[in-house]
Design an enzyme around this catalytic site. Sequence first.
Site, PDB file in Angstrom:
ATOM      1  N   TYR A  53       0.827  -1.205   0.000  1.00 39.03           N
ATOM      2  CA  TYR A  53       0.000   0.000   0.000  1.00 39.03           C
ATOM      3  C   TYR A  53       0.860   1.253   0.000  1.00 39.03           C
ATOM      4  CZ  TYR A  53      -4.018  -2.941   1.394  1.00 39.03           C
ATOM      5  OH  TYR A  53      -5.025  -3.890   1.462  1.00 39.03           O
ATOM      6  N   SER A 236     -13.631  -4.504   1.316  1.00 45.07           N
ATOM      7  CA  SER A 236     -14.578  -3.934   0.340  1.00 45.07           C
ATOM      8  C   SER A 236     -16.031  -4.248   0.697  1.00 45.07           C
ATOM      9  CB  SER A 236     -14.265  -4.429  -1.080  1.00 45.07           C
ATOM     10  OG  SER A 236     -13.013  -3.966  -1.509  1.00 45.07           O
ATOM     11  N   LEU A 238     -18.330  -2.267   0.984  1.00 45.04           N
ATOM     12  CA  LEU A 238     -19.172  -1.385   0.170  1.00 45.04           C
ATOM     13  C   LEU A 238     -18.908  -1.578  -1.313  1.00 45.04           C
ATOM     14  CD1 LEU A 238     -18.976   1.863   2.330  1.00 45.04           C
ATOM     15  CD2 LEU A 238     -20.820   0.166   2.253  1.00 45.04           C
ATOM     16  N   GLY A 241     -17.188   1.147  -3.168  1.00 42.26           N
ATOM     17  CA  GLY A 241     -18.010   2.352  -3.273  1.00 42.26           C
ATOM     18  C   GLY A 241     -19.291   2.195  -4.059  1.00 42.26           C
ATOM     19  N   LEU A 243     -21.889   0.414  -3.474  1.00 38.63           N
ATOM     20  CA  LEU A 243     -23.077   0.375  -2.628  1.00 38.63           C
ATOM     21  C   LEU A 243     -23.400   1.726  -1.985  1.00 38.63           C
ATOM     22  CD1 LEU A 243     -22.550  -3.145  -1.045  1.00 38.63           C
ATOM     23  CD2 LEU A 243     -24.478  -2.445  -2.492  1.00 38.63           C
ATOM     24  N   THR A 244     -22.505   2.707  -2.133  1.00 42.59           N
ATOM     25  CA  THR A 244     -22.800   4.028  -1.585  1.00 42.59           C
ATOM     26  C   THR A 244     -23.815   4.775  -2.432  1.00 42.59           C
ATOM     27  OG1 THR A 244     -21.074   5.198  -2.834  1.00 42.59           O
ATOM     28  CG2 THR A 244     -20.430   4.178  -0.735  1.00 42.59           C
ATOM     29  N   GLY A 245     -23.937   4.415  -3.698  1.00 45.01           N
ATOM     30  CA  GLY A 245     -24.825   5.120  -4.606  1.00 45.01           C
ATOM     31  C   GLY A 245     -24.174   6.277  -5.334  1.00 45.01           C
ATOM     32  N   LYS A 246     -22.878   6.451  -5.159  1.00 48.20           N
ATOM     33  CA  LYS A 246     -22.220   7.602  -5.802  1.00 48.20           C
ATOM     34  C   LYS A 246     -21.918   7.374  -7.277  1.00 48.20           C
ATOM     35  CE  LYS A 246     -17.559   6.397  -4.154  1.00 48.20           C
ATOM     36  NZ  LYS A 246     -16.462   6.846  -3.263  1.00 48.20           N
TER      37      LYS A 246
END
Length: 348
Positions: A53, A236, A238, A241, A243-246
């Site tokens: 990372y 992960s 989400l 990301g 599942l955030t709806g963004k």
Amino acid sequence: MRRVRLGQNGPDVSAICLGSMTWGTQNSEAEGHAQIDRALACGIDFIDTAEMYPVNPVRAETVGRTEEIIGSWIAQSGRRRDVVLATKLTGVGSSAVRAGAPISPAAIRAGVEASLRRLRTDHIELYQFHWPNRGSYAFRQHWSFDPSGQNRERNLADMRACLAEVSKMQAEGKIGHFGLSNESAWGMAQWLMLAEAGVGTRAIAIQNEYSLLCRAYDTDLAELGVNEAVTLLAYSPLAAGLLTGKYAPDAPPPPGSRATLHPHLSGRITPRVWGAIDAYHAIARDAGLDPVQMAIAWVMQRPFPVLPIIGATSVAQLDLALGAADLVLPAEVLAAIGKAHKAHPMPF
């Protein structure tokens, strides 16, 4: 914050783990420190990182930078005893780390020593192999997974050698416990059997992708987790990301989001995924829930040992995710999620 024990005899940790993979690319050192401070204030004391990372992208010139950011926080705060650290050793094929060399006894020793220096500590509570030497069906590789070229005895010999070295590092006090990542049911079972045969230390955790949209863990690995007391560290939760709806199929990704760097979110964006997202968002909306918190709370309520690893690129995002800590989804929401899963299985 509720606390859980990792594995049979691992440390007690917060029921949510703080992920760090964006610190050093999408996030600055100061932003990484701010996230640690906020997490601790909210009861999270478990931090996961890796020698490779930051990501987005992984580059040779930035390898280890995330561990360095955590290390500088430790040095500046003096709060080493307040956190439980987990890190991971990179496997075969990542040219940015050790020129893509596989995990080996020499790589384990060198990797532990390097991580300790960057983290500015003398002990890592959980040391994990990032993916198996023999290959993996993680990262959307399940669509073409072919284990026919594997050799059982070669695999087991490799595992014995690596497990023995992990145990040496454990005996030296440099690591506390051992875990795997992106591992299969067969692989995890072999690591456990080798430990029972006296080859080395017993693995306490497995870090695999798991979310409402990625449920490969639900069968054989879930059964193994229950019967062998192996904790899933669900990364992960989400779905990067989604599942955030963004994200939307007919709109550009928000500036600075991961999809601006990986347009298909590493294979997660498919024609089928949008219907699944819509279904889960409808469930959250009907129940008066935030979809982010619903998705994380659902992971925390699964019927096997599990805790989610949450990542954020801002403290505001972190605060939203932390709202799931005390959320208990009612039976009707869980039933609706089950119906949506049957209607939208394996969307990526």
